[in-house]
Design a protein around this motif. Structure first.
Motif, PDB file in Angstrom:
ATOM      1  N   ARG A  18       5.608   3.628  -8.910  1.00 22.85           N
ATOM      2  CA  ARG A  18       4.767   2.534  -8.442  1.00 22.85           C
ATOM      3  C   ARG A  18       4.339   2.754  -6.986  1.00 22.85           C
ATOM      4  NH1 ARG A  18       7.867  -2.846 -10.776  1.00 22.85           N
ATOM      5  NH2 ARG A  18       7.445  -2.448 -13.013  1.00 22.85           N
ATOM      6  N   MET A  19       5.276   3.210  -6.156  1.00 20.34           N
ATOM      7  CA  MET A  19       4.950   3.438  -4.757  1.00 20.34           C
ATOM      8  C   MET A  19       3.878   4.497  -4.605  1.00 20.34           C
ATOM      9  SD  MET A  19       8.715   3.236  -2.957  1.00 20.34           S
ATOM     10  CE  MET A  19       8.063   3.693  -1.371  1.00 20.34           C
ATOM     11  N   VAL A  20       3.996   5.556  -5.377  1.00 22.22           N
ATOM     12  CA  VAL A  20       3.006   6.629  -5.304  1.00 22.22           C
ATOM     13  C   VAL A  20       1.637   6.131  -5.777  1.00 22.22           C
ATOM     14  CG1 VAL A  20       2.333   8.876  -6.243  1.00 22.22           C
ATOM     15  CG2 VAL A  20       4.686   8.474  -5.510  1.00 22.22           C
ATOM     16  N   ALA A 404      -3.670   6.954   5.942  1.00 15.45           N
ATOM     17  CA  ALA A 404      -2.211   7.093   5.956  1.00 15.45           C
ATOM     18  C   ALA A 404      -1.543   5.749   6.192  1.00 15.45           C
ATOM     19  CB  ALA A 404      -1.804   8.087   7.050  1.00 15.45           C
ATOM     20  N   ALA A 405      -2.060   4.954   7.086  1.00 19.76           N
ATOM     21  CA  ALA A 405      -1.462   3.650   7.357  1.00 19.76           C
ATOM     22  C   ALA A 405      -1.563   2.738   6.155  1.00 19.76           C
ATOM     23  CB  ALA A 405      -2.167   3.011   8.566  1.00 19.76           C
ATOM     24  N   ALA A 406      -2.709   2.752   5.451  1.00 20.70           N
ATOM     25  CA  ALA A 406      -2.868   1.918   4.263  1.00 20.70           C
ATOM     26  C   ALA A 406      -1.908   2.355   3.164  1.00 20.70           C
ATOM     27  CB  ALA A 406      -4.318   1.995   3.784  1.00 20.70           C
ATOM     28  N   ALA A 407      -1.760   3.656   2.968  1.00 19.56           N
ATOM     29  CA  ALA A 407      -0.838   4.158   1.942  1.00 19.56           C
ATOM     30  C   ALA A 407       0.593   3.762   2.269  1.00 19.56           C
ATOM     31  CB  ALA A 407      -0.971   5.668   1.830  1.00 19.56           C
ATOM     32  N   LEU A 408       0.998   3.914   3.498  1.00 16.59           N
ATOM     33  CA  LEU A 408       2.366   3.554   3.882  1.00 16.59           C
ATOM     34  C   LEU A 408       2.616   2.061   3.736  1.00 16.59           C
ATOM     35  CD1 LEU A 408       2.851   5.804   7.042  1.00 16.59           C
ATOM     36  CD2 LEU A 408       3.886   6.105   4.788  1.00 16.59           C
ATOM     37  N   LEU A 409       1.651   1.259   4.122  1.00 12.65           N
ATOM     38  CA  LEU A 409       1.812  -0.178   3.956  1.00 12.65           C
ATOM     39  C   LEU A 409       1.908  -0.575   2.496  1.00 12.65           C
ATOM     40  CD1 LEU A 409      -0.681  -1.526   6.671  1.00 12.65           C
ATOM     41  CD2 LEU A 409       1.813  -1.642   6.721  1.00 12.65           C
ATOM     42  N   ALA A 410       1.081   0.040   1.652  1.00 14.07           N
ATOM     43  CA  ALA A 410       1.138  -0.261   0.214  1.00 14.07           C
ATOM     44  C   ALA A 410       2.489   0.144  -0.373  1.00 14.07           C
ATOM     45  CB  ALA A 410       0.002   0.462  -0.516  1.00 14.07           C
ATOM     46  N   MET A 411       2.974   1.296  -0.004  1.00 14.22           N
ATOM     47  CA  MET A 411       4.275   1.743  -0.511  1.00 14.22           C
ATOM     48  C   MET A 411       5.392   0.821  -0.015  1.00 14.22           C
ATOM     49  SD  MET A 411       3.683   5.840   0.007  1.00 14.22           S
ATOM     50  CE  MET A 411       5.302   6.299  -0.610  1.00 14.22           C
ATOM     51  N   ALA A 412       5.316   0.390   1.222  1.00 14.26           N
ATOM     52  CA  ALA A 412       6.324  -0.522   1.740  1.00 14.26           C
ATOM     53  C   ALA A 412       6.259  -1.857   1.017  1.00 14.26           C
ATOM     54  CB  ALA A 412       6.110  -0.711   3.241  1.00 14.26           C
ATOM     55  N   ALA A 413       5.034  -2.320   0.702  1.00 14.64           N
ATOM     56  CA  ALA A 413       4.898  -3.584  -0.018  1.00 14.64           C
ATOM     57  C   ALA A 413       5.469  -3.481  -1.427  1.00 14.64           C
ATOM     58  CB  ALA A 413       3.416  -3.973  -0.064  1.00 14.64           C
ATOM     59  N   ALA A 415       7.889  -1.436  -2.435  1.00 19.37           N
ATOM     60  CA  ALA A 415       9.345  -1.394  -2.324  1.00 19.37           C
ATOM     61  C   ALA A 415       9.911  -2.782  -2.023  1.00 19.37           C
ATOM     62  CB  ALA A 415       9.737  -0.415  -1.211  1.00 19.37           C
ATOM     63  N   ALA A 416       9.271  -3.518  -1.160  1.00 23.00           N
ATOM     64  CA  ALA A 416       9.742  -4.863  -0.854  1.00 23.00           C
ATOM     65  C   ALA A 416       9.656  -5.759  -2.080  1.00 23.00           C
ATOM     66  CB  ALA A 416       8.905  -5.447   0.292  1.00 23.00           C
ATOM     67  N   HIS A 417       8.555  -5.643  -2.855  1.00 22.09           N
ATOM     68  CA  HIS A 417       8.413  -6.433  -4.074  1.00 22.09           C
ATOM     69  C   HIS A 417       9.478  -6.084  -5.092  1.00 22.09           C
ATOM     70  CE1 HIS A 417       6.626  -7.377  -8.068  1.00 22.09           C
ATOM     71  NE2 HIS A 417       6.201  -8.491  -7.404  1.00 22.09           N
ATOM     72  N   PHE A 418       9.817  -4.800  -5.198  1.00 23.62           N
ATOM     73  CA  PHE A 418      10.828  -4.353  -6.160  1.00 23.62           C
ATOM     74  C   PHE A 418      12.192  -4.932  -5.816  1.00 23.62           C
ATOM     75  CE2 PHE A 418      14.132  -1.341  -7.359  1.00 23.62           C
ATOM     76  CZ  PHE A 418      13.923  -1.221  -8.718  1.00 23.62           C
ATOM     77  N   PHE A 419      12.560  -4.872  -4.533  1.00 25.47           N
ATOM     78  CA  PHE A 419      13.886  -5.358  -4.146  1.00 25.47           C
ATOM     79  C   PHE A 419      13.957  -6.877  -4.223  1.00 25.47           C
ATOM     80  CE2 PHE A 419      14.105  -1.188  -1.991  1.00 25.47           C
ATOM     81  CZ  PHE A 419      15.243  -0.730  -2.585  1.00 25.47           C
ATOM     82  N   VAL A 420      12.887  -7.565  -3.958  1.00 23.15           N
ATOM     83  CA  VAL A 420      12.891  -9.025  -4.058  1.00 23.15           C
ATOM     84  C   VAL A 420      13.060  -9.450  -5.502  1.00 23.15           C
ATOM     85  CG1 VAL A 420      11.434 -11.076  -3.826  1.00 23.15           C
ATOM     86  CG2 VAL A 420      11.552  -9.432  -1.969  1.00 23.15           C
ATOM     87  N   LEU A 421      12.358  -8.785  -6.464  1.00 21.00           N
ATOM     88  CA  LEU A 421      12.515  -9.098  -7.885  1.00 21.00           C
ATOM     89  C   LEU A 421      13.930  -8.808  -8.362  1.00 21.00           C
ATOM     90  CD1 LEU A 421       9.155  -7.813  -9.436  1.00 21.00           C
ATOM     91  CD2 LEU A 421       9.841 -10.159  -8.979  1.00 21.00           C
ATOM     92  N   GLY A 422      14.514  -7.688  -7.875  1.00 21.47           N
ATOM     93  CA  GLY A 422      15.876  -7.372  -8.257  1.00 21.47           C
ATOM     94  C   GLY A 422      16.853  -8.427  -7.763  1.00 21.47           C
TER      95      GLY A 422
END
Length: 428
Positions: A18-20, A404-413, A415-422
């Protein structure tokens, strides 16, 4: 245990996938958006805050204290502002209006001319200054100010940066001219006033000298003092001589009074007279001839007394004459000294005022000349050090950095969504 491990690996793989995916999507979207953004070009003109051409006064706080003409001119030249002050001045509304008018004159499309706003121009402007050294008390800046203008056209960026520099130099010149306004008139009026006061004081000194010349009257006071001193010395000598003469006179008077003025002589008739007279038997031998003669001692004492008394009378008369002279001269001397002291006091005060006014007049004369030199000084404090050249490479946007900044922000979002759902699942 094996099932839990398999489940965890699947979750991690799902998260990475998903992050990729979302990172790639965000990068593609950011790249597409960045392609729609026009290139930006930055052109920079460099200004130099020039030092004063004349060394200023080394005694701050004194308006006309410098003695050298160079220091006078430096004292009256308008001081350049500090670098932060110039930074605020170069972004003032007057500069913005000038740049807006320049931008409108460069555009040919009427619609583009109407869309030009001062806010857009302010956003394209950037003033850069550098600190030379800084302490807890003061901050010292480098005398270099960079004016950068950003535009989508490299030619427009260079033109606007150079126009900005021109307007900045013109504003600095106006500021210096305003600082010098009225300075020559003020100094000239002050000089004329001091000259009028000096002329009045000189007239007063001339009047005092004509009424009572100090040198002549001082000589007269000295002559009177000398005469009085001579009379006082003579009077003291007369008093001593009179005292010396009064003692012998008293002795002579006493001696004269005790000395008879004549001597009485008793003489008997001689023997021959007895023989020649008949009836000499009847003669009384006790009868004698009594005669008187002047006493020489008395005569000598009286003569001496007369001489001493005559000398004493002469000294007393001379003493009376000297005292009368002193009674006349001493009040004259006191009155003359009083008048002379008052005249000297007034003349000294007038001379001191004249000296002070002369010094002020000389300083004001130097200041008037310095003000004229300062007014004729046309060299601006701000000079153009380097014109802006047409940039040959863009300064923005940084498309790769945006992707690069947009990609990193999307990947961080993701990951944050995944951990919040967990975390929510575990709570349930």
């Amino acid at each position: 245990m094996s099932n839990e491990k398999t489940t965890l690996e699947q979750r991690v793989a799902r998260l990475a996938w998903r992050m990729v995916v979302f990172g790639l999507l965000a990068g593609v979207v950011a790249g597409g958006l960045s392609l729609t953004m026009p290139n930006r070009y930055r052109a920079t003109s460099v200004l130099l805050l020039a030092p004063l051409p004349i060394t200023p006064s080394d005694t701050p706080g004194r308006a006309f204290a410098p003695s050298s003409p160079a220091a006078q001119v430096g004292q009256l030249l308008v001081r350049p502002l500090s670098v932060p002050d110039y930074k605020l001045m170069f972004t003032s509304d007057e500069i913005l209006r000038g740049l807006r008018d320049k931008m409108i004159s460069l555009l040919s499309d009427p619609k583009q001319k109407k869309s030009v706003s001062t806010n857009a121009i302010r956003a394209a402007m950037e003033v850069t200054t550098r600190i030379l050294k800084q302490s807890s008390i003061e901050v010292e800046y480098q005398p270099v100010i960079e004016l950068s203008y950003v535009s989508s056209s490299p030619e427009l960026a260079a033109t606007m940066a150079n126009e900005w520099a021109r307007l900045a130099i013109e504003m600095a010149g106006k500021l210096a001219s305003k600082g010098r306004e009225g300075m020559i008139d003020f100094l000239q009026n002050s000089l004329d006033s001091k000259l009028a006061e000096l002329e009045a004081v000189d007239s007063e000194i001339e009047r005092l000298d004509s009424e009572m010349p100090v040198d002549i009257w001082t000589t007269r006071v000295q002559d009177l003092s000398g005469q009085i001193s001579k009379f006082q010395i003579e009077l003291a000598k007369l008093n001593a001589d009179i005292a010396d003469a009064q003692g012998p006179l008293a002795k002579l008077s006493k001696q004269r009074e005790s000395t008879p003025p004549v001597n009485t002589l008793r003489k008997a008739p001689p023997d021959a007279a007895y023989w020649m007279i008949e009836g000499r038997e009847k003669l009384d031998s006790s009868n004698v001839l009594i005669t008187e003669e002047t006493n020489p001692v008395y005569t000598q004492v009286a003569t001496s007394e007369t001489l001493v008394q005559s000398e004493l009378q002469g000294m007393l008369e001379r003493k009376t004459a000297v005292e009368q002279q002193l009674a006349v001269l001493e009040p004259q001397l006191a009155d003359l000294q009083k008048k002379l002291a008052a005249t000297v006091h007034r003349r000294t005060a007038a001379q001191r005022k004249a000296d002070a006014l002369t010094q002020q007049q000389q300083q004001l004369s130097l200041s008037v000349g310095a003000a004229k030199i300062a007014d004729a000084q046309k060299t601006p404090e701000i000079k153009l050090m380097s014109e802006a050249n047409v940039p040959d490479r863009k300064s923005g946007p940084q498309r790769s950095l945006m992707v690069a900044a947009a990609a990193l922000l999307a990947m961080a979002a993701v990951a944050a969504h995944f951990f919040v759902l967990g975390a929510l699942r575990q709570e349930r």
